[in-house]
Design a protein around this motif. Structure first.
Motif, PDB file in Angstrom:
ATOM      1  N   UNK A 145       0.829  -1.207   0.000  1.00 44.63           N
ATOM      2  CA  UNK A 145       0.000   0.000   0.000  1.00 44.63           C
ATOM      3  C   UNK A 145       0.864   1.258   0.000  1.00 44.63           C
ATOM      4  N   UNK A 146       2.003   1.201   0.700  1.00 46.09           N
ATOM      5  CA  UNK A 146       2.945   2.324   0.661  1.00 46.09           C
ATOM      6  C   UNK A 146       3.490   2.520  -0.753  1.00 46.09           C
ATOM      7  N   UNK A 147       3.781   1.417  -1.431  1.00 40.94           N
ATOM      8  CA  UNK A 147       4.293   1.490  -2.801  1.00 40.94           C
ATOM      9  C   UNK A 147       3.297   2.174  -3.721  1.00 40.94           C
ATOM     10  N   UNK A 148       2.014   1.909  -3.502  1.00 40.39           N
ATOM     11  CA  UNK A 148       0.962   2.531  -4.315  1.00 40.39           C
ATOM     12  C   UNK A 148       0.776   3.995  -3.928  1.00 40.39           C
ATOM     13  N   UNK A 149       0.805   4.264  -2.640  1.00 44.68           N
ATOM     14  CA  UNK A 149       0.601   5.631  -2.150  1.00 44.68           C
ATOM     15  C   UNK A 149       1.670   6.587  -2.686  1.00 44.68           C
ATOM     16  N   UNK A 150       2.928   6.131  -2.694  1.00 40.92           N
ATOM     17  CA  UNK A 150       4.036   6.987  -3.123  1.00 40.92           C
ATOM     18  C   UNK A 150       4.486   6.692  -4.554  1.00 40.92           C
ATOM     19  N   UNK A 151       3.737   5.886  -5.271  1.00 38.91           N
ATOM     20  CA  UNK A 151       4.019   5.549  -6.678  1.00 38.91           C
ATOM     21  C   UNK A 151       5.446   5.017  -6.849  1.00 38.91           C
ATOM     22  N   UNK A 152       5.771   4.006  -6.057  1.00 39.32           N
ATOM     23  CA  UNK A 152       7.113   3.422  -6.064  1.00 39.32           C
ATOM     24  C   UNK A 152       7.186   2.127  -6.864  1.00 39.32           C
ATOM     25  N   UNK A 153       6.160   1.301  -6.733  1.00 44.25           N
ATOM     26  CA  UNK A 153       6.138  -0.020  -7.376  1.00 44.25           C
ATOM     27  C   UNK A 153       4.735  -0.265  -7.905  1.00 44.25           C
ATOM     28  N   UNK A 154       4.646  -0.706  -9.142  1.00 53.31           N
ATOM     29  CA  UNK A 154       3.340  -0.982  -9.753  1.00 53.31           C
ATOM     30  C   UNK A 154       3.239  -2.486 -10.000  1.00 53.31           C
ATOM     31  N   UNK A 155       2.500  -3.141  -9.122  1.00 50.23           N
ATOM     32  CA  UNK A 155       2.338  -4.593  -9.250  1.00 50.23           C
ATOM     33  C   UNK A 155       1.375  -4.945 -10.380  1.00 50.23           C
ATOM     34  N   UNK A 156       0.341  -4.141 -10.569  1.00 47.22           N
ATOM     35  CA  UNK A 156      -0.655  -4.423 -11.611  1.00 47.22           C
ATOM     36  C   UNK A 156      -0.069  -4.241 -13.005  1.00 47.22           C
ATOM     37  N   UNK A 157       0.793  -3.241 -13.167  1.00 50.73           N
ATOM     38  CA  UNK A 157       1.428  -3.029 -14.462  1.00 50.73           C
ATOM     39  C   UNK A 157       2.336  -4.207 -14.809  1.00 50.73           C
ATOM     40  N   UNK A 167       7.086  -7.241 -10.656  1.00 50.78           N
ATOM     41  CA  UNK A 167       6.707  -5.846 -10.426  1.00 50.78           C
ATOM     42  C   UNK A 167       7.497  -4.863 -11.284  1.00 50.78           C
ATOM     43  N   UNK A 168       6.922  -3.686 -11.453  1.00 49.95           N
ATOM     44  CA  UNK A 168       7.580  -2.585 -12.146  1.00 49.95           C
ATOM     45  C   UNK A 168       7.946  -1.527 -11.106  1.00 49.95           C
ATOM     46  N   UNK A 169       9.217  -1.190 -10.995  1.00 44.29           N
ATOM     47  CA  UNK A 169       9.685  -0.180 -10.050  1.00 44.29           C
ATOM     48  C   UNK A 169       9.730   1.178 -10.762  1.00 44.29           C
ATOM     49  N   UNK A 170       9.288   2.225 -10.060  1.00 43.08           N
ATOM     50  CA  UNK A 170       9.153   3.537 -10.694  1.00 43.08           C
ATOM     51  C   UNK A 170       9.761   4.627  -9.807  1.00 43.08           C
ATOM     52  N   UNK A 171      10.273   5.663 -10.440  1.00 46.73           N
ATOM     53  CA  UNK A 171      10.712   6.845  -9.708  1.00 46.73           C
ATOM     54  C   UNK A 171      11.652   6.525  -8.571  1.00 46.73           C
ATOM     55  N   UNK A 172      11.291   6.974  -7.368  1.00 45.90           N
ATOM     56  CA  UNK A 172      12.152   6.739  -6.212  1.00 45.90           C
ATOM     57  C   UNK A 172      12.201   5.269  -5.835  1.00 45.90           C
ATOM     58  N   UNK A 173      11.199   4.497  -6.242  1.00 45.20           N
ATOM     59  CA  UNK A 173      11.258   3.055  -6.023  1.00 45.20           C
ATOM     60  C   UNK A 173      12.374   2.426  -6.830  1.00 45.20           C
ATOM     61  N   UNK A 174      12.512   2.843  -8.098  1.00 40.20           N
ATOM     62  CA  UNK A 174      13.590   2.337  -8.952  1.00 40.20           C
ATOM     63  C   UNK A 174      14.949   2.825  -8.446  1.00 40.20           C
TER      64      UNK A 174
END
Length: 423
Positions: A145-157, A167-174
């Motif tokens: 839920x934190x990953x979704x809230x801060x747009x760090x990891x997109x499991x659905x993508x 998973x797809x890692x994005x922005x600060x998650x990557x």
């Protein structure tokens, strides 16, 4: 792979130690011993017949020189008969050797004397622990839920483009992923490990060398057309660098580290324990691998455990070390220590590293040997450990460091991320 000498020297002890892993090896061990007797009997008979052929060849030459062709022809006929029987003996030996090898490939490594009895993870022993478990508010969020809230990891993508567990890692998650990889590699290099960048696919010989095949064949992704396997860990290609290598004693130890993506089918995994980053089909990991002389391998194991401890401490995570019981150990390991970190929002411990000594089991498969000062060739010992696997480290970092202002980054990671908070 167990050596024949170990089995023949004390088969009862081998059977007893296999039972600690809850492997019933009595029938297989007895079969190996019987096949070895057949092979040695055939070898002894063959050696005798080869010696007889040499004698007959000498006699044939002497008779031919004396002009006794008919007598020489009788001996030639006998020679032909012996050669035909030798083919049968050679086939008997080859068949026995192949059957022995096939059986040995299916027998796990012997646990060392420090491995406790037990069947499941509940029977593992806590060796050591450290760090402080954070107290989070009741509304603390799990990492998915934190990953979704801060747009760090997109499991659905990830499901869209590949499937669940990618998973797809994005922005600060990557950037956090990349920072952790660099952090782990830099620490390993400072600890004396030579960095390797290995292939992510290996041939079947490599899989057999480190013991993933045939034991874990169903858990590996297989490229059928080329008969290649996606690696489940960098242990496989890095350890196989030393397949069919004979070291000089002074060349040891060998200390390598490698980052790789890892691919595991994880067949049969489902339920709440696989949510988010808890269990993936593709994940990132930094591995450490050592090739050692047998007398030094347990000192090396302690060094590796101490080293992994420094990593979880630098990341400010609560941790403990488990000594695995016989029933929870891998097929190839002689002893394994698992590191787990506490995930405060999930309120559970997550495995992030396994550090194992395989003694000579992998080395025998690999034919990884060294020459000592006495010029005798001996099997090396191999060891490896996760240092560290990223997914559950990221899960714990996100959950344990959540604050009303955002997710705090541990001080040791800030030079690598370039930011000290995710908000």
């Amino acid at each position: 792979m167990l050596t024949l000498n170990v089995i023949k020297e004390n088969p009862g002890e081998v059977i007893r130690r296999l039972a600690i892993k809850h492997f019933d090896g009595e029938a297989l061990i007895n079969k190996v011993i019987e096949l070895d007797k057949q092979r040695r009997a055939a070898q002894a008979e063959l050696d005798g017949k080869l010696a007889e052929l040499k004698t007959l060849a000498t006699q044939t030459g002497q008779l031919m020189k004396a002009g006794k062709k008919e007598e020489a022809d009788v001996i030639k006929n006998k020679t032909a008969e012996i050669k035909e029987s030798n083919k049968i003996l050679e086939e008997t030996m080859k068949s026995a050797e192949n059957e022995i090898t096939n059986i040995l490939l299916g027998i796990p490594n012997l646990p060392c004397s420090m491995v406790p009895e037990g069947r499941t993870a509940e029977d593992n022993l806590i060796e050591k622990e450290g760090g402080k478990i954070p107290e989070l508010p009741e509304d603390a969020l799990p990492h998915w839920e934190l990953a979704k809230k801060y747009d760090l990891i997109d499991f659905e993508l990830g499901v869209k483009i590949t499937g669940a567990g990618f998973p797809v890692y994005k922005g600060k998650g990557a950037r956090l992923q990349r920072a952790l990889i660099s952090f782990f590699l830099d620490n390993a290099r400072e600890a004396g490990y030579l960095e390797i960048q290995p292939p992510y696919v290996v041939n079947a010989a490599s899989g057999y060398g480190t013991g993933q095949l045939p034991d874990k064949e169903g858990q590996m992704y297989h490229c059928n057309e080329d008969d290649l396997y996606l690696i489940p860990t960098a242990e496989v290609p890095v350890t196989n660098l030393y397949r069919d290598v004979i070291f000089n004693e002074n060349d040891l130890p060998v200390k390598n580290t490698a980052y790789s993506a890892c691919f595991r089918r994880e067949a049969g995994s489902y339920g709440k324990d696989v949510r988010g980053l808890n269990r993936l089909h593709q994940f990132d990991k930094v591995e450490i691998v050592r090739i050692e002389r047998p007398e030094n391998s347990y000192n090396a194991l302690k060094e590796m455990i101490d080293y992994v401890q420094t990593l979880v401490e630098k990341l400010e995570l609560p941790w403990h070390i488990l000594r695995l019981c016989g029933g929870d150990m891998s097929f190839t390991s002689a002893i394994t220590f698992d590191f787990e970190v506490y995930s405060a929002a999930q309120k559970r411990w997550l495995e992030v590293s396994s550090v194992s000594n395989f003694e000579s089991y992998q080395a025998n498969r690999l034919k990884c040997r060294y020459k000592g000062s006495d010029k005798k060739t001996q099997l090396c010992h191999t060891l490896n450990g996760s240092a560290l696997a990223l997914p559950r480290i990221v899960a714990a970092l996100l959950e344990n460091n959540q604050t009303p202002e955002g997710i705090r980054i541990p001080k040791a990671l800030v030079p690598y991320t370039g930011f000290d908070i995710i908000n």
